[in-house]
Design a protein around this motif. Structure first.
Motif, PDB file in Angstrom:
ATOM      1  N   THR A 179       0.859  -1.181   0.000  1.00  0.00           N
ATOM      2  CA  THR A 179       0.000   0.000   0.000  1.00  0.00           C
ATOM      3  C   THR A 179       0.891   1.225   0.000  1.00  0.00           C
ATOM      4  N   ASP A 187      -3.021   0.489  -3.896  1.00  0.00           N
ATOM      5  CA  ASP A 187      -2.574  -0.817  -3.430  1.00  0.00           C
ATOM      6  C   ASP A 187      -2.180  -1.637  -4.656  1.00  0.00           C
ATOM      7  N   GLY A 224      -7.063  -0.294  -4.812  1.00  0.00           N
ATOM      8  CA  GLY A 224      -6.973   0.817  -3.867  1.00  0.00           C
ATOM      9  C   GLY A 224      -7.879   1.965  -4.277  1.00  0.00           C
TER      10      GLY A 224
END
Length: 681
Positions: free
Chosen positions: A398, A403, A424
């Motif tokens: 992350t 991510d 993400g």
């Protein structure tokens, strides 16, 4: 489930490529403190200094030209930041002799940004009076609702050079605990001097084509966590899929060495590249054939398209500025990986020279991957199906909003694949009520813009295809130059492939070319295939290449020239590990693969070479990417090409429903894996 825990396992001996243990991190820090007792510094990095490749080639048994090396000195590379001045020092510490072997001052560089600094900057920003005044003008009185993503500064015109260690903070707020901060972006960016630990300027992002001088904060929530979605709103028609291996896994692990069917390799973790694959070989009959000395993600860059200040500084080098190791997740059983899982932990250091541990940092498991090969004899209906299985070695990182799942796949037919699963949250920008993103983004929610950007990933592939000396051949496919009706192309269907040996660093700079179905082969000209009479090799290809759209003379192009071409080939140099340079933070591009390749014309023909391959995507965000982005999969593949005598997976046994416990969800049918008489295998 078995867990390999480097930090807690007591081992009298380490493999030379094993990451430093927690005890070793503490010991190295102690050695440096005692040697430099008068200095006021923090430990930026304490990591394994990998042994020289010639030493390891002997230790691993690949170089038999001299007596085999049986002991390799264990060393640590230490990067020190002197407090206040932010001067950078490099040290090499021997764990064999418990001594500092070298110490040098490195001028005009800034090393990687650490998690300690991220937390310190976020806390500093919230206390700054200027930041508080900006928030008050926006109507924010509770600073506990304000958050920031500390970013590298890139290159700031008001703070040139690298004598000052700088960061910028992208600002957001939350309306409640665990609210999605990217739904509430703020319109100003503090700039921080890390030496002074002070906010030195605040830049407002002015609305464009708007009657307003400043936007309001969008307060509508856009959340995806379970407590916000509500259990009553989840789909009710999903039945479980259970992945089981009742007889156990098919791989074996000894320390960090992995043996799976005919593959053998070793893994390591470091602060920067994260997961690294070493010493890859494939067993071909009685012969163990070397393939790759080392494979790792060398660098990334994510350039954003908006040319307005401060957005032009948004081009993140997630490897060189933040470190994939430092950003790695502790993986969760049953969520990030399914089935029978073997985990490896990771160990890094904090500013005080103490270890911090990431449990379950690397996931090792097997997956079914559909059909490996199949043929049906239409004459008698005999169908022969063999299902594919792959070994998966992965980590998930992350980096602020994004991510990335990073996956190394090994297949039974000798194929190797690397895949990035990007997910993400989008990096968002606030707009005034009447403002639009213009040419550089899309409105994903009221007053929220997601800017166009690209993701480039550059792999460093250190091959040893059947030996240490290799070449790269480029293949392009063309239509026949002879027109239809010509005696050499009577019916107009002719096309051919043209191989071009890339003999030096000037020639070995290549763009992708879909018009010619371009791919590359890493070959060993000392080993000729008995059938094709051509060098044995490994084919490199990707469907995920995109042009680099920033200008060639742009700041991001100067800093990330590796992204401008798909392929570079350079002679092996142990100091050339990272495509954007070792000190990438606040860099100007003088230390990069482009500079190494163009410094002088160097032979890469049947030499110990390094292949730098860049793949990526151009991301024009969609509303469907918000508030959280479904996975986008990109990567590349390498396959044996005239390396084996035949399909190396012919000995993979066929499967059947008795083995894999498949059942009919509808009416009964015959098995595709049955012999002609219909009996079960």
């Amino acid at each position: 489930m078995k867990t390999a825990t480097a930090a807690t396992t007591k081992r009298p001996h380490f493999h030379p490529l094993d990451q430093l243990s927690g005890d070793e991190v503490v010991h190295v820090a102690q050695i440096v403190r005692e040697a430099k007792a008068g200095m006021n510094f923090v430990f930026n990095t304490i990591t394994l200094k990998e042994p020289p490749k010639p030493v390891m080639m002997s230790f691993l048994g690949w170089d038999a030209s001299k007596p085999r090396v049986t002991h390799v000195e264990r060393e640590a590379l230490v990067i020190i930041l002197e407090k206040v001045t932010m001067k950078v020092y490099e040290s090499v510490v021997s764990l064999d002799t418990n001594s500092v072997k070298s110490w040098k001052y490195v001028p005009d560089v800034q090393p990687i940004l650490t998690m300690d600094e991220m937390f310190e900057v976020e806390e500093l920003v919230l206390k700054d009076e200027g930041v508080r005044a900006e928030c008050a003008e926006l109507g924010i009185t509770d600073m506990s609702s304000v958050f920031s993503d500390p970013w590298a500064i890139a290159r700031h015109v008001n703070y040139p050079g690298r004598s000052k260690r700088m960061m910028q903070a992208l600002m957001y707020m939350r309306t409640c605990e665990d609210d999605n901060q990217y739904a509430h972006p703020l319109d100003f960016v503090p700039v921080i001097d890390l030496g002074l630990m002070k906010v030195v300027s605040i830049e407002r992002i002015k609305p464009r084509n708007s009657k307003f001088t400043r936007p309001t904060i969008p307060l509508q929530q856009h959340n995806f966590l379970p407590e916000f979605v509500g259990e009553e709103n989840y789909r009710k028609d999903i039945k479980p899929i259970i992945v089981q291996q009742p007889q156990g896994v098919s791989f074996t692990v000894k320390g960090t060495e992995i043996d799976w069917q005919k593959w053998n390799m070793r893994i390591s973790m470091n602060y920067r590249e994260g997961l690294v694959i070493h010493n890859v070989s494939y067993r071909d009959g009685a012969q163990i054939r070397p393939l790759f000395y080392r494979i790792a993600l060398s660098e990334m860059v994510v350039p954003y398209a908006d040319p307005n200040t401060p957005h032009h500084r948004k081009h993140a080098f997630d490897v060189g500025e933040y470190g994939l190791g430092l950003c790695t997740n502790a993986l969760t059983l049953g969520c990030d990986c399914l089935g029978s899982i073997y985990y490896f932990d990771a160990v890094f250091n904090d500013h005080n020279g103490k270890p911090f541990h990431v449990p379950n940092a690397v996931c090792l498991h097997e997956e079914d991957h559909g059909v490996l090969f199949k043929h049906t004899d239409y004459r008698n209906g005999r169908a022969h199906t063999v299902r594919s299985r792959r070994l998966v070695i992965s980590q998930i990182v992350t980096v602020a909003n994004y991510d990335y799942g990073l996956y190394y796949y090994f297949y039974q037919d000798g194929t190797f694949e690397y895949e990035v699963k990007a997910t993400g949250e989008l990096n968002t920008h606030v707009m005034a009520e009447d403002e639009t993103p213009g040419d550089y983004g899309v409105t994903v929610a009221p007053q929220i813009s997601a800017q166009y950007h690209q993701h480039f990933f550059t792999m460093r592939i250190d091959p040893m295809i059947d030996g240490p000396n290799n070449s790269v051949v480029q293949y392009d496919t063309y239509r026949s130059p002879f027109p239809t009706g010509h005696e050499r192309n009577m019916y107009g269907n002719a096309f051919y492939a043209k191989p071009t040996v890339l003999k030096d660093t000037f020639e070995a700079q290549s763009h992708a070319n879909f018009d010619t179905a371009r791919f590359w082969k890493i070959v060993n000209e000392d080993h000729i295939h008995p059938y094709t009479k051509s060098p044995v090799g490994w084919k490199l290809m990707s469907h995920h290449v995109t042009p680099f759209f920033p200008g060639d003379d742009s700041v991001v192009a100067e800093r990330a020239p590796f992204a401008k071409k798909a392929l570079w080939v350079t002679p092996y140099d142990e100091d050339q590990m990272f495509a954007g340079g070792f000190y990438c933070n606040q860099s100007d591009g003088r230390d990069s693969v482009e500079k190494w390749a163009n410094r002088e014309r160097q032979s890469v023909h049947q030499k110990d070479i390094v292949v730098w391959f860049t793949f990526g995507i151009t991301h024009l965000p969609r509303v469907e990417d918000f508030p959280v982005m479904p996975v986008e999969m990109i990567g590349f593949m390498m396959k044996p090409a005239n390396f084996f005598i035949a399909n190396p997976a012919l000995d993979v046994p066929p499967t059947n429903e008795a083995a894999n416990k498949s059942v009919h969800a509808n009416a009964s049918a015959t098995s595709c894996c049955s012999p002609p008489n219909g009996n079960k295998l």
